[in-house]
Design a protein around this motif. Sequence first.
Motif, PDB file in Angstrom:
ATOM      1  N   ILE A 133      -8.885  -2.539  11.476  1.00 39.70           N
ATOM      2  CA  ILE A 133      -9.598  -1.589  10.600  1.00 39.70           C
ATOM      3  C   ILE A 133     -10.136  -0.428  11.438  1.00 39.70           C
ATOM      4  N   GLU A 134      -9.821   0.765  10.978  1.00 37.82           N
ATOM      5  CA  GLU A 134     -10.332   1.969  11.644  1.00 37.82           C
ATOM      6  C   GLU A 134     -10.813   2.959  10.582  1.00 37.82           C
ATOM      7  N   PRO A 135     -11.852   3.691  10.862  1.00 29.98           N
ATOM      8  CA  PRO A 135     -12.341   4.687   9.881  1.00 29.98           C
ATOM      9  C   PRO A 135     -11.412   5.890   9.810  1.00 29.98           C
ATOM     10  N   GLY A 136     -11.510   6.617   8.685  1.00 33.60           N
ATOM     11  CA  GLY A 136     -10.669   7.809   8.494  1.00 33.60           C
ATOM     12  C   GLY A 136      -9.650   7.560   7.407  1.00 33.60           C
ATOM     13  N   GLU A 137      -9.432   8.623   6.610  1.00 34.57           N
ATOM     14  CA  GLU A 137      -8.530   8.486   5.478  1.00 34.57           C
ATOM     15  C   GLU A 137      -7.095   8.194   5.915  1.00 34.57           C
ATOM     16  N   ASP A 138      -6.655   8.852   6.985  1.00 35.66           N
ATOM     17  CA  ASP A 138      -5.288   8.633   7.436  1.00 35.66           C
ATOM     18  C   ASP A 138      -5.099   7.192   7.935  1.00 35.66           C
ATOM     19  N   LYS A 139      -6.104   6.674   8.627  1.00 36.71           N
ATOM     20  CA  LYS A 139      -6.041   5.291   9.106  1.00 36.71           C
ATOM     21  C   LYS A 139      -6.074   4.319   7.924  1.00 36.71           C
ATOM     22  N   GLN A 140      -6.902   4.645   6.928  1.00 38.21           N
ATOM     23  CA  GLN A 140      -6.992   3.795   5.747  1.00 38.21           C
ATOM     24  C   GLN A 140      -5.667   3.768   5.000  1.00 38.21           C
ATOM     25  N   LYS A 141      -5.026   4.962   4.866  1.00 45.19           N
ATOM     26  CA  LYS A 141      -3.739   5.033   4.170  1.00 45.19           C
ATOM     27  C   LYS A 141      -2.659   4.252   4.910  1.00 45.19           C
ATOM     28  N   ALA A 142      -2.645   4.348   6.215  1.00 44.05           N
ATOM     29  CA  ALA A 142      -1.658   3.621   7.008  1.00 44.05           C
ATOM     30  C   ALA A 142      -1.843   2.098   6.849  1.00 44.05           C
ATOM     31  N   ARG A 143      -3.087   1.662   6.791  1.00 40.37           N
ATOM     32  CA  ARG A 143      -3.369   0.229   6.612  1.00 40.37           C
ATOM     33  C   ARG A 143      -2.929  -0.237   5.223  1.00 40.37           C
ATOM     34  N   GLU A 144      -3.200   0.578   4.202  1.00 36.72           N
ATOM     35  CA  GLU A 144      -2.793   0.229   2.847  1.00 36.72           C
ATOM     36  C   GLU A 144      -1.276   0.065   2.752  1.00 36.72           C
ATOM     37  N   ASP A 145      -0.551   1.001   3.373  1.00 38.70           N
ATOM     38  CA  ASP A 145       0.911   0.924   3.335  1.00 38.70           C
ATOM     39  C   ASP A 145       1.418  -0.343   4.029  1.00 38.70           C
ATOM     40  N   ALA A 146       0.777  -0.693   5.142  1.00 35.51           N
ATOM     41  CA  ALA A 146       1.203  -1.890   5.875  1.00 35.51           C
ATOM     42  C   ALA A 146       0.910  -3.162   5.079  1.00 35.51           C
ATOM     43  N   LEU A 147      -0.187  -3.176   4.322  1.00 33.85           N
ATOM     44  CA  LEU A 147      -0.580  -4.373   3.572  1.00 33.85           C
ATOM     45  C   LEU A 147       0.249  -4.578   2.304  1.00 33.85           C
ATOM     46  N   GLN A 148       0.893  -3.532   1.809  1.00 35.70           N
ATOM     47  CA  GLN A 148       1.631  -3.650   0.556  1.00 35.70           C
ATOM     48  C   GLN A 148       2.779  -4.651   0.632  1.00 35.70           C
ATOM     49  N   SER A 149       3.324  -4.842   1.834  1.00 32.52           N
ATOM     50  CA  SER A 149       4.428  -5.799   1.991  1.00 32.52           C
ATOM     51  C   SER A 149       3.934  -7.259   2.044  1.00 32.52           C
ATOM     52  N   PHE A 150       2.603  -7.427   2.057  1.00 35.84           N
ATOM     53  CA  PHE A 150       2.029  -8.777   2.105  1.00 35.84           C
ATOM     54  C   PHE A 150       1.305  -9.150   0.807  1.00 35.84           C
ATOM     55  N   LEU A 151       0.600  -8.181   0.207  1.00 40.34           N
ATOM     56  CA  LEU A 151      -0.254  -8.470  -0.936  1.00 40.34           C
ATOM     57  C   LEU A 151       0.540  -8.511  -2.241  1.00 40.34           C
ATOM     58  N   ALA A 152       0.161  -9.469  -3.123  1.00 43.35           N
ATOM     59  CA  ALA A 152       0.763  -9.521  -4.453  1.00 43.35           C
ATOM     60  C   ALA A 152       0.284  -8.326  -5.273  1.00 43.35           C
ATOM     61  N   THR A 153       1.126  -7.867  -6.176  1.00 44.11           N
ATOM     62  CA  THR A 153       0.760  -6.755  -7.047  1.00 44.11           C
ATOM     63  C   THR A 153      -0.439  -7.150  -7.913  1.00 44.11           C
ATOM     64  N   GLY A 154      -1.437  -6.274  -7.959  1.00 47.95           N
ATOM     65  CA  GLY A 154      -2.645  -6.557  -8.717  1.00 47.95           C
ATOM     66  C   GLY A 154      -3.865  -6.752  -7.838  1.00 47.95           C
TER      67      GLY A 154
END
Length: 378
Positions: A133-154
Amino acid sequence: MKKWQRKKKPASTDPSQVPKEKRKEKVASSKKYMPNLLKRDEKEKQQEQRIIKRATMKRSTAAIIGRAVMVLSLVIIALGVFSAFRHNLAISDLEDKVSAQQQGTSEEKSQNNQNIKAVEYFTTQFMRQYTSIEPGEDKQKAREDALQSFLATGLDKDAGIDYANLPGSQRYDSSDVVSIKQKDAHISDVSIKVQVTATKEVEKKSKDKDGKEKVEKTKEEKPATVYYLVRVYEGKNGYSVIDLPQPYMPKENQRVTISENEQNKNTDSVLNHEVQSFLESFFKTYTAKDRSDETKFFFKDSKKAQSLNGLMNYKSLNKVSVYEEKSSKGRYIVRCSVKLEQPTTGIQSNHSYEFNVQTDGQDKFEILNMKPVSYDIQ
């Protein structure tokens, strides 16, 4: 002068010269009816016919019996061959079934191991992204994209992290899967231990040369250990995290008190000495190299024989306690402590054993079972 006359030849005595008429008469006279001779001939003929008939019947009966025996033998042989074929076929079928079951069990175990490894790998990779976890919108967006391949939709795209109140950053260091418990055919609960390093800005107060107080902002790193429970779903196309990770506190190590059950302890010193001598001989053989085959003579069931085969050296036998089994005469529970030595390092250590032994009727002992000591836990 006499008149010339042809002389008459004398009558010939040669049978061949006998006139045909006379020979016919003689033959006819020889064939005259004689009743006695006729009856005898008839009896002889009847006797010959009976002998021929008996011989014919005997040959016929023997031939029939012989043929019957031959047919019966062929039938028995055919039945034997058929039975052997069926038996071999049944054995072959049974072997195929056992082999198929073993292969199925082996494949099932192999598949389960593969699934467990896959779940471990998936969860580890997920926690690597989740705890980074790192602060900043760009870091947050990169983390979200990486998590999408793991998290179930919803589920929350940030996996529950509140970026609005983020005090600093967090770095993933390492992780260890503690346990995997299958809830059903598709869902598993994975307990995982994660090592992270937290970094945040802190203010440090200090004084300058003039004695004035000043405040400096510096980054401070602190390692932390966090335990999470992650619920993983296994589908046809892979794995998904179907719930946000839940932190949990593992159980602490529990201290318990152990004690030996002193009930039915034997007080016969002679018996105790005999048992100790028996176990000393056993442990010398049990630890010796290239004497593993000899340990079977100490056991009632040779299949239960054990051996260290030189892995440790025997030093001494201590604290031998003998307990009678009231339910079985001549049987005893023996607990003891054995000092062994590592051949390479020379380090000596004590180890506890428990035996079920019995007398064989000749003042000798044989081991029924050998296992770690059973203590009473309080």
